[in-house]
Enzyme design. Structure first.
Site, PDB file in Angstrom:
ATOM      1  N   TYR A 148       5.042 -25.167  43.129  1.00  0.00           N
ATOM      2  CA  TYR A 148       6.424 -24.720  43.299  1.00  0.00           C
ATOM      3  C   TYR A 148       6.894 -24.750  44.747  1.00  0.00           C
ATOM      4  CZ  TYR A 148       7.164 -23.037  38.564  1.00  0.00           C
ATOM      5  OH  TYR A 148       7.335 -22.965  37.223  1.00  0.00           O
ATOM      6  N   ASP A 284      -5.775 -21.793  29.876  1.00  0.00           N
ATOM      7  CA  ASP A 284      -5.510 -22.173  28.481  1.00  0.00           C
ATOM      8  C   ASP A 284      -6.197 -21.209  27.519  1.00  0.00           C
ATOM      9  OD1 ASP A 284      -7.371 -23.677  30.061  1.00  0.00           O
ATOM     10  OD2 ASP A 284      -7.993 -24.739  28.282  1.00  0.00           O
ATOM     11  N   ASP A 308       4.409 -18.719  35.355  1.00  0.00           N
ATOM     12  CA  ASP A 308       5.662 -19.092  34.708  1.00  0.00           C
ATOM     13  C   ASP A 308       5.448 -19.202  33.192  1.00  0.00           C
ATOM     14  OD1 ASP A 308       8.237 -19.883  34.383  1.00  0.00           O
ATOM     15  OD2 ASP A 308       8.099 -21.698  35.588  1.00  0.00           O
TER      16      ASP A 308
END
Ligand code: NAD
Length: 423
Positions: A148, A284, A308
């Site tokens: 980001y 994950d 996010d």
């Protein structure tokens, strides 16, 4: 005008405190006034007039552009710098040049390195998961680094070609599958950036007596960035909080030296001594585990991109976007901006239908942050009672069996009617 200061590492909050606020675009004009009504009523209820918030409007977004020709006037930045703690409604992303995102500009200017998202379920709110009461987490998302940081070059540009040449000629990189048509992005993750984020998460867990901090990462693939985050996170716990934490590497070490039973005993002893367990999980697997066993997790410390994804999944598990609060905080300087996490919702703006709960729960976070916990609890209790009674704005009420749909203003009044004194 009474300002919050920071002395000896602690916020000093005057009894009449000035809080700058950005109303927000679109539905901002509806949620901001009703939130202020509820917060004012809760503060009055909790402190009988001995404490008060003086709201100071500052401009940003569409309203600022209309009035001043500038999307984010310097006076607004100055107000957040000076008054330290503020709140904002959603902002339209400016189209056609100018500031890429007003939210990013505010975060960068004040170096608000933690994006804090608490996620809990309110009884009565319809959830897509079977046991939403087990979801009770605080996400500490790193806010200033990672992919980001905006270091990117578009395929085919001279910059991308130059970067490709550097990678191939100077760094010996040979693994790019389609080099000529690739765009490139750089992912900086630093020791200091990881440490300050994890430190804030551990301190939050200590203050709020929470059982664990989980470092969520993809260190199995990105060894030096995400793996670095994990390593620096564990080091922070072991070096800075040796008496208050017990880490998974410590568990593994005991297991190696003295066997599994000894390690399990050490873990049990740490838990009964009230130590915070510091563990880690691959991102994950974490997303899967949050659905299967959400009560395994309490405070989550993670990098920007993972944070996010995680924030949105967890918000969806407890009722979605209209009810998820958030804040951007620099725990070193004390600067903090609390915010609605949803956008300007242009499709329902002006219809008195928007759910003010996201901004209201962000106001609750703000009250907790400045130590006005009695007022915060009064609002949470009122929200619990209201949702439990099946009363909500259309986005939630239409999903509740026998739900009673109220407009934004009516929902706010229902909350005010239910405010009681809380300790
Ligand atoms: P959005 O969040 O505004 O809306 C998405 C959907 O959710 C819409 O159907 C909307 O009606 C619904 N919704 C959102 N908040 C709601 C609430 N409180 N109550 C009931 N329903 C709600 O996202 P979008 O449509 O992608 O974005 C619209 C604008 O907002 C864009 O300009 C975008 O850049 C901006 N935006 C700002 C922020 C921010 O300031 N933090 C965040 C996201 C988007």
């Amino acid at each position: 005008m009474s300002k919050i200061t920071k002395e000896n590492g602690k916020l000093v909050v005057p009894a009449r405190v000035t809080i700058p606020f950005i109303e927000g675009d679109g539905v901002g004009a509806e949620i901001t006034p009703v939130c202020q009504l509820v917060v004012n009523a809760a503060v009055e209820k909790a402190y009988n007039g001995s404490r008060k918030i003086e709201w100071l409007e500052v401009l940003a977004g569409g309203k600022a552009f209309e009035r001043t020709g500038c999307w984010l006037p310097e006076e607004t930045m100055q107000a957040f710098r000076e008054y330290r703690v503020g709140i904002k409604g959603p902002l339209t992303t400016p189209i056609g040049g100018g500031i890429r995102s007003l939210n990013v500009a505010l975060r960068q200017e004040l170096d608000l390195y933690v994006c804090l998202r608490p996620v809990r379920w309110f009884s009565g709110v319809v959830s897509p998961v079977r046991e939403p009461q087990k979801v009770d987490m605080y996400i500490f998302r790193e806010n200033t680094e990672d992919i980001y940081a905006g270091i990117e070059w578009k395929a085919g540009t001279p910059e991308a070609r130059k970067f490709l040449q550097f990678l191939t000629n100077e760094m010996g990189v040979k693994k790019i599958r389609f080099p000529e048509t690739s765009s490139f992005g750089v992912k900086p993750v630093s020791e200091e950036g990881s440490q300050r984020l994890v430190r804030a998460a551990i301190e939050f867990a200590l203050t709020n007596r929470l059982p664990s901090v989980t470092l969520v990462h993809k260190g199995n693939i990105m060894k030096f960035t995400e793996g670095g985050f994990k390593q620096w996170g564990y080091e922070t716990a072991e070096k800075e909080f040796p008496a208050q934490t017990f880490t998974m590497p410590q568990f593994e070490q005991i297991k190696k030296e003295a066997g599994e039973e000894a390690a399990n005993q050490a873990m049990a002893a740490a838990i009964s001594a009230g130590k915070i367990i510091i563990k880690d999980v691959i991102a994950d697997a974490f997303l899967q585990n949050t659905l299967l066993m959400p009560d395994e997790y309490s405070v989550i410390a993670t990098l920007n991109l993972n944070g996010d994804y995680i924030s949105d999944q967890l918000a969806a598990m407890v009722g979605g976007i209209g009810i998820a609060p958030g804040a951007n905080i620099n725990y070193d300087t004390g600067h903090a901006i609390f915010e609605a996490t949803h956008g300007t919702a242009p499709n329902i703006a002006g219809k008195n239908q928007v759910n003010p709960s996201s901004l209201l729960l962000s106001s609750v976070m703000m009250l907790e942050y400045i130590g006005w916990t009695e007022a915060a609890r009064a609002i949470v209790r009122a929200m619990e009672d209201t949702f439990e009674a099946g009363i909500a704005t259309p986005d939630l009420a239409r999903l509740m069996p026998g739900g009673q749909c109220l407009p934004t203003t009516g929902f706010a009044q229902a909350l005010i009617d239910r405010l009681v004194k809380c300790r």
